[in-house]
Write a protein that holds these residues in place. Structure first.
Motif, PDB file in Angstrom:
ATOM      1  N   ASP A 197       9.956   0.691   0.305  1.00  0.00           N
ATOM      2  CA  ASP A 197       8.604   1.197   0.518  1.00  0.00           C
ATOM      3  C   ASP A 197       7.609   0.430  -0.346  1.00  0.00           C
ATOM      4  O   ASP A 197       7.693   0.455  -1.575  1.00  0.00           O
ATOM      5  N   GLU A 198       6.701  -0.271   0.295  1.00  0.00           N
ATOM      6  CA  GLU A 198       5.643  -0.990  -0.411  1.00  0.00           C
ATOM      7  C   GLU A 198       4.309  -0.619   0.231  1.00  0.00           C
ATOM      8  O   GLU A 198       4.222  -0.495   1.452  1.00  0.00           O
ATOM      9  N   ASP A 199       3.291  -0.427  -0.594  1.00  0.00           N
ATOM     10  CA  ASP A 199       1.973  -0.124  -0.045  1.00  0.00           C
ATOM     11  C   ASP A 199       0.921  -0.963  -0.759  1.00  0.00           C
ATOM     12  O   ASP A 199       1.197  -1.618  -1.764  1.00  0.00           O
ATOM     13  N   PHE A 200      -0.305  -0.931  -0.227  1.00  0.00           N
ATOM     14  CA  PHE A 200      -1.343  -1.798  -0.783  1.00  0.00           C
ATOM     15  C   PHE A 200      -1.806  -1.323  -2.159  1.00  0.00           C
ATOM     16  O   PHE A 200      -2.310  -2.121  -2.947  1.00  0.00           O
ATOM     17  N   GLY A 201      -1.619  -0.030  -2.453  1.00  0.00           N
ATOM     18  CA  GLY A 201      -1.903   0.443  -3.805  1.00  0.00           C
ATOM     19  C   GLY A 201      -0.995  -0.243  -4.805  1.00  0.00           C
ATOM     20  O   GLY A 201      -1.431  -0.663  -5.886  1.00  0.00           O
ATOM     21  N   ILE A 261      -6.021   5.291  -3.456  1.00  0.00           N
ATOM     22  CA  ILE A 261      -6.740   5.746  -2.270  1.00  0.00           C
ATOM     23  C   ILE A 261      -7.346   4.541  -1.547  1.00  0.00           C
ATOM     24  O   ILE A 261      -7.394   4.500  -0.309  1.00  0.00           O
ATOM     25  N   SER A 262      -7.752   3.519  -2.308  1.00  0.00           N
ATOM     26  CA  SER A 262      -8.248   2.292  -1.686  1.00  0.00           C
ATOM     27  C   SER A 262      -7.121   1.611  -0.913  1.00  0.00           C
ATOM     28  O   SER A 262      -7.306   1.135   0.212  1.00  0.00           O
ATOM     29  N   GLY A 263      -5.927   1.577  -1.527  1.00  0.00           N
ATOM     30  CA  GLY A 263      -4.782   0.982  -0.853  1.00  0.00           C
ATOM     31  C   GLY A 263      -4.385   1.741   0.390  1.00  0.00           C
ATOM     32  O   GLY A 263      -4.032   1.140   1.416  1.00  0.00           O
ATOM     33  N   ASP A 264      -4.448   3.075   0.332  1.00  0.00           N
ATOM     34  CA  ASP A 264      -4.091   3.896   1.496  1.00  0.00           C
ATOM     35  C   ASP A 264      -5.035   3.630   2.663  1.00  0.00           C
ATOM     36  O   ASP A 264      -4.615   3.657   3.826  1.00  0.00           O
ATOM     37  N   VAL A 265      -6.310   3.414   2.355  1.00  0.00           N
ATOM     38  CA  VAL A 265      -7.270   3.119   3.423  1.00  0.00           C
ATOM     39  C   VAL A 265      -6.900   1.808   4.115  1.00  0.00           C
ATOM     40  O   VAL A 265      -6.909   1.716   5.345  1.00  0.00           O
ATOM     41  N   ILE A 266      -6.541   0.798   3.321  1.00  0.00           N
ATOM     42  CA  ILE A 266      -6.140  -0.489   3.899  1.00  0.00           C
ATOM     43  C   ILE A 266      -4.884  -0.325   4.746  1.00  0.00           C
ATOM     44  O   ILE A 266      -4.821  -0.765   5.896  1.00  0.00           O
ATOM     45  N   ASP A 267      -3.863   0.333   4.173  1.00  0.00           N
ATOM     46  CA  ASP A 267      -2.612   0.523   4.909  1.00  0.00           C
ATOM     47  C   ASP A 267      -2.818   1.335   6.182  1.00  0.00           C
ATOM     48  O   ASP A 267      -2.171   1.096   7.199  1.00  0.00           O
TER      49      ASP A 267
END
Length: 243
Positions: free
Chosen positions: A126-130, A157-163
């Motif tokens: 599991d990798e995310d933009f955050g 939250i910024s990363g979640d928006v991108i993902d």
């Protein structure tokens, strides 16, 4: 559940809340006077009357193999996002695993309903933009408790928006995106039911949730091997593995 909590945050900020006792002040949580009322709203209203009853009903009427298949499908859709973030973090091997998992599970696994890749040793990463921003040196920023969304940080939250826009905007319609989000939300809430006693017995549930979340972020950022200086006091690795 709803993700747009900006209006609620502004409203609570304008109303203002009581000063936080000195012993409860936390430099990581400068918005605690806003976050605590939002936490109460999430737990006392949204979780008590909507999410938990919906989760209990979903678990009761949906056979475990069906639940597992639906979750596999939802997670498979997210594999390209994991692969992209792994590549952006310089983890070429992890990116390759995510791509291979997506190809195998989308074909042999019948559109991802069966996790064939795990059966042959390709475990999900599991990798995310955050996390990507964290690897790039971006600090967590302020801890946030968002209405309906739950705990986060300014970075995450910024990363979640991108993902959230990588795959839905390219491959999925709005109803499909909502369905995948609902499946993940229900399964995530179901996984927390066994931990409810720990939360209810804690002296301050708000702090308990905050510490568990922030510990988890450190754990994930360093792929389960956080350096000593980054570890939170009383870091409970066994507990995090259960979340």
């Amino acid at each position: 559940m709803l993700k747009n909590g900006v209006l609620f945050l502004i409203l609570f900020s304008l109303i203002g809340c009581a000063q936080i006792p000195v012993e409860n002040q936390d430099d990581r949580d400068p918005l605690q006077t806003v976050n605590r009322p939002v936490y109460d709203f999430n737990m006392d209203i949204l979780d008590s009357y909507i999410l938990r009853p919906a989760t209990v009903g979903y678990v009761a009427i949906t056979p475990q193999p069906v639940r597992r298949g639906l979750l596999n499908f939802a997670e498979n859709i997210n594999e390209p996002v994991d692969g992209i973030n792994a590549a952006l973090q310089g983890k070429v091997g992890n990116a390759g695993v995510s791509v291979a998992r997506f190809l195998i599970n989308s074909t042999v696994g019948i559109f991802g309903f069966f996790d064939v890749a795990s059966e042959i040793g390709l475990e999900q990463i599991d990798e995310d933009f955050g996390q990507t921003l964290g690897v790039w040196g971006v600090d967590d920023g302020a801890y946030l408790m968002l209405p309906a969304y739950g705990p986060s940080t300014a970075r995450n939250i910024s990363g979640d928006v991108i993902d959230g826009f990588v795959i839905p905007s390219i491959a999925l319609s709005m109803p499909q995106s909502f369905l995948l989000f609902a499946i993940k939300a229900l399964e995530a809430r179901a996984s927390l039911i066994p931990q409810e006693a720990l939360l209810n017995e804690s002296l301050d549930p708000y702090i308990f949730v905050k510490e568990a979340y922030l510990q988890r972020q450190v754990y994930d950022l360093y792929d389960g091997n956080p350096p000593l200086e980054e570890e939170v006091e009383d870091f409970d690795e066994d507990f995090l593995e259960e979340l």
